[in-house]
Design an enzyme around this catalytic site. Structure first.
Site, PDB file in Angstrom:
ATOM      1  N   SER A 114      44.600  29.020  46.889  1.00  0.00           N
ATOM      2  CA  SER A 114      45.046  29.721  48.101  1.00  0.00           C
ATOM      3  C   SER A 114      43.834  30.180  48.896  1.00  0.00           C
ATOM      4  O   SER A 114      42.984  30.895  48.364  1.00  0.00           O
ATOM      5  CB  SER A 114      45.864  30.957  47.735  1.00  0.00           C
ATOM      6  N   ARG A 157      45.222  40.954  44.033  1.00  0.00           N
ATOM      7  CA  ARG A 157      43.960  40.221  44.249  1.00  0.00           C
ATOM      8  C   ARG A 157      42.799  41.191  44.544  1.00  0.00           C
ATOM      9  O   ARG A 157      41.925  40.917  45.366  1.00  0.00           O
ATOM     10  CB  ARG A 157      44.080  39.221  45.413  1.00  0.00           C
ATOM     11  N   GLU A 207      41.198  34.916  50.703  1.00  0.00           N
ATOM     12  CA  GLU A 207      41.120  35.270  49.278  1.00  0.00           C
ATOM     13  C   GLU A 207      39.817  34.685  48.717  1.00  0.00           C
ATOM     14  O   GLU A 207      39.212  35.230  47.814  1.00  0.00           O
ATOM     15  CB  GLU A 207      42.330  34.654  48.560  1.00  0.00           C
TER      16      GLU A 207
HETATM   17  C1  LIG Z   1      43.460  24.611  42.366  1.00  0.00           C
HETATM   18  C2  LIG Z   1      43.216  26.099  42.284  1.00  0.00           C
HETATM   19  C3  LIG Z   1      44.264  26.942  41.949  1.00  0.00           C
HETATM   20  C4  LIG Z   1      44.065  28.330  41.868  1.00  0.00           C
HETATM   21  N1  LIG Z   1      45.118  29.127  41.521  1.00  0.00           N
HETATM   22  C5  LIG Z   1      44.968  30.451  41.429  1.00  0.00           C
HETATM   23  C6  LIG Z   1      46.068  31.288  41.059  1.00  0.00           C
HETATM   24  O1  LIG Z   1      47.170  30.820  40.796  1.00  0.00           O
HETATM   25  N2  LIG Z   1      45.853  32.625  40.995  1.00  0.00           N
HETATM   26  C7  LIG Z   1      44.633  33.184  41.248  1.00  0.00           C
HETATM   27  O2  LIG Z   1      44.522  34.415  41.147  1.00  0.00           O
HETATM   28  N3  LIG Z   1      43.568  32.413  41.591  1.00  0.00           N
HETATM   29  C8  LIG Z   1      43.705  31.074  41.688  1.00  0.00           C
HETATM   30  N4  LIG Z   1      42.632  30.284  42.043  1.00  0.00           N
HETATM   31  C9  LIG Z   1      41.332  30.907  42.363  1.00  0.00           C
HETATM   32  C10 LIG Z   1      40.314  30.910  41.175  1.00  0.00           C
HETATM   33  O3  LIG Z   1      40.682  29.999  40.189  1.00  0.00           O
HETATM   34  C11 LIG Z   1      40.181  32.297  40.551  1.00  0.00           C
HETATM   35  O4  LIG Z   1      39.823  33.248  41.506  1.00  0.00           O
HETATM   36  C12 LIG Z   1      39.123  32.315  39.414  1.00  0.00           C
HETATM   37  O5  LIG Z   1      39.183  33.555  38.741  1.00  0.00           O
HETATM   38  C13 LIG Z   1      37.710  32.061  39.925  1.00  0.00           C
HETATM   39  O6  LIG Z   1      36.879  31.881  38.803  1.00  0.00           O
HETATM   40  P1  LIG Z   1      35.445  31.210  38.948  1.00  0.00           P
HETATM   41  O7  LIG Z   1      34.752  31.343  37.631  1.00  0.00           O
HETATM   42  O8  LIG Z   1      35.579  29.836  39.472  1.00  0.00           O
HETATM   43  O9  LIG Z   1      34.791  32.176  40.016  1.00  0.00           O
HETATM   44  P2  LIG Z   1      33.671  31.807  41.121  1.00  0.00           P
HETATM   45  O10 LIG Z   1      34.322  31.059  42.224  1.00  0.00           O
HETATM   46  O11 LIG Z   1      32.486  31.216  40.472  1.00  0.00           O
HETATM   47  O12 LIG Z   1      33.325  33.269  41.634  1.00  0.00           O
HETATM   48  C14 LIG Z   1      34.275  34.058  42.301  1.00  0.00           C
HETATM   49  C15 LIG Z   1      33.640  35.420  42.620  1.00  0.00           C
HETATM   50  O13 LIG Z   1      33.355  36.123  41.416  1.00  0.00           O
HETATM   51  C16 LIG Z   1      31.947  36.400  41.290  1.00  0.00           C
HETATM   52  N5  LIG Z   1      31.648  36.235  39.858  1.00  0.00           N
HETATM   53  C17 LIG Z   1      31.902  35.147  39.089  1.00  0.00           C
HETATM   54  N6  LIG Z   1      31.593  35.406  37.804  1.00  0.00           N
HETATM   55  C18 LIG Z   1      31.122  36.674  37.754  1.00  0.00           C
HETATM   56  C19 LIG Z   1      30.636  37.523  36.705  1.00  0.00           C
HETATM   57  N7  LIG Z   1      30.567  37.119  35.441  1.00  0.00           N
HETATM   58  N8  LIG Z   1      30.235  38.783  37.026  1.00  0.00           N
HETATM   59  C20 LIG Z   1      30.280  39.206  38.305  1.00  0.00           C
HETATM   60  N9  LIG Z   1      30.732  38.462  39.347  1.00  0.00           N
HETATM   61  C21 LIG Z   1      31.139  37.213  39.064  1.00  0.00           C
HETATM   62  C22 LIG Z   1      31.274  35.413  42.205  1.00  0.00           C
HETATM   63  O14 LIG Z   1      30.027  35.903  42.677  1.00  0.00           O
HETATM   64  C23 LIG Z   1      32.292  35.298  43.333  1.00  0.00           C
HETATM   65  O15 LIG Z   1      32.173  36.379  44.220  1.00  0.00           O
HETATM   66  C24 LIG Z   1      42.792  28.881  42.126  1.00  0.00           C
HETATM   67  C25 LIG Z   1      41.726  28.023  42.469  1.00  0.00           C
HETATM   68  C26 LIG Z   1      41.935  26.650  42.534  1.00  0.00           C
HETATM   69  C27 LIG Z   1      40.784  25.748  42.866  1.00  0.00           C
END
Ligand SMILES: Cc1cc2nc3c(=O)[nH]c(=O)nc-3n(C[C@H](O)[C@H](O)[C@H](O)COP(=O)(O)OP(=O)(O)OC[C@H]3O[C@@H](n4cnc5c(N)ncnc54)[C@H](O)[C@@H]3O)c2cc1C
Length: 337
Positions: free
Chosen positions: A238, A164, A333
């Site tokens: 998580s 992570r 996380e």
């Molecule tokens: C139900 C559920 C299950 C999940 N399961 C998992 C799992 O199994 N494994 C896992 O690893 N994660 C999991 N996650 C967490 C999440 O899905 C991941 O971390 C995902 O990659 C976040 O993507 P996002 O576009 O929603 O990011 P956001 O929440 O929009 O952003 C996350 C971070 O990244 C930054 N960011 C976003 N896009 C960019 C970009 N283009 N350039 C620079 N910075 C950026 C944001 O500023 C923030 O700091 C889960 C979440 C949920 C809700």
């Protein structure tokens, strides 16, 4: 480019916390991204990238400008006998990329099915699940460096991936905007089944020689049963990372709890945070509209109209109870803003 002011983020974060952003800018191409930086006097310290909002907890209104990348093309850029390189835009939905790869029988990310969010956010915390991590298939990341306003490329080795973790959470923090991700996917994939109850579930379904499509499908089923759907119950997956402890700490816990689950990795012992929370008596614990999800206590949920502050305070109380019981400090996380 689309600009909005006083913009509600309720539909842009999976906790569905009702906060507002002073400015919300939707960027539709890499050219527009460059234009945005050329046209406006942008202070990179006052900028927040937002993808799907599935790994973020807003505890207050956001007075920084939010950038949301909406470009989402996908192309196969190179191919040899064994691998295909696929380049996806940052704004693409991650699970759509998984579905595309599985349909084409290209292996490497099928176990990462149903992880919410965008392609652009995936490298930041090196998303992982069911025995696969993004780092296993990531070829390169293209990003915009806000310090000198140039587009740059980082190959896998330079991303400094860990559990992570990546360079984007450390040396490059607040300097980068990920615009494209290239994956190196296998043409003759071998399914990864030796994690969690994947193998058992396959057997139960009568599948003895699974394809990557079978594995991906089973993982979708397991996840749907175990995790709350953020569209129905607000959550960000998580909330805490699984902690790593040294042998002495682990042995102390094992003396008291001989059934403690553990994974040895790089000289340390990883203990599931969900187990620590459950053994602290907090599985399914609820306070007002915030609680730990009964099927998976590592997931903190918003049952209704909890504020970001309430969710954060609840998470900190969980952290404190685990600290008092096990002397282990859980680390979030989720990105807390
Ligand atoms: C139900 C559920 C299950 C999940 N399961 C998992 C799992 O199994 N494994 C896992 O690893 N994660 C999991 N996650 C967490 C999440 O899905 C991941 O971390 C995902 O990659 C976040 O993507 P996002 O576009 O929603 O990011 P956001 O929440 O929009 O952003 C996350 C971070 O990244 C930054 N960011 C976003 N896009 C960019 C970009 N283009 N350039 C620079 N910075 C950026 C944001 O500023 C923030 O700091 C889960 C979440 C949920 C809700």
């Amino acid at each position: 480019m689309k600009l909005f002011e006083n913009f509600s983020l309720k539909d842009f974060n999976s906790f569905h916390v009702d906060v507002k952003a002073e400015k919300f800018v939707v960027i539709e191409s890499t050219e527009e991204l460059k234009e945005f930086f050329d046209e406006f006097d942008v202070n990179k310290n006052n900028l927040l990238l937002l993808g799907g909002g599935s790994n973020i907890l807003f505890t207050k209104d956001v007075d920084s400008t939010i950038l949301h990348l909406a470009f989402q093309n996908l192309s196969e850029v190179q191919e040899d006998n064994n691998f295909v390189l696929i380049e996806a835009d940052a704004g693409m939905n991650w699970d759509e990329l998984v579905k595309y790869s599985v349909e084409k029988n290209l292996g490497g990310i099928e176990n990462l099915a149903l992880i919410p969010g965008t392609v652009g956010a995936a490298p930041i915390q090196n998303i992982g699940a069911y025995g696969q991590e993004l780092k296993d298939t990531l070829f390169q990341v293209k990003y915009f460096d806000m310090s000198d306003k140039k587009f740059k490329v980082l190959d896998n080795a330079h991303c400094k991936f860990g559990y992570r973790d990546s360079i984007f959470k450390n040396d490059l923090q607040y300097k980068f905007i990920i615009t494209k991700v290239t994956l190196r996917l296998k043409k003759n994939p071998e399914p990864t089944v030796n994690y969690g109850n994947v193998e058992n579930e396959l057997k139960k379904s009568g599948i003895t020689d699974p394809t990557i499509a079978d594995v991906s499908c089973i993982i979708r089923k397991i996840r749907t049963e175990k995790l709350p759907d953020p569209a129905k119950i607000g959550n960000a997956g998580s909330f805490f990372k699984n902690p790593f402890v040294d042998d002495v700490t682990f042995q102390k816990i094992k003396n008291d709890f001989p059934d403690v689950p553990s994974f040895r990795q790089e000289g340390k012992v990883k203990i599931p945070a969900a187990w620590l929370i459950e053994k602290s008596g907090l599985k399914g614990f609820r306070k007002g509209d915030v609680g730990t999800y009964p099927n998976q206590p590592l997931v903190i949920v918003n049952y209704g109209n909890a504020t970001g502050k309430e969710i954060y305070n609840f998470a900190m109380s969980i952290k404190q109870t685990v600290l008092e019981k096990f002397n282990i400090e859980l680390e979030p996380e989720v990105n807390v803003i």
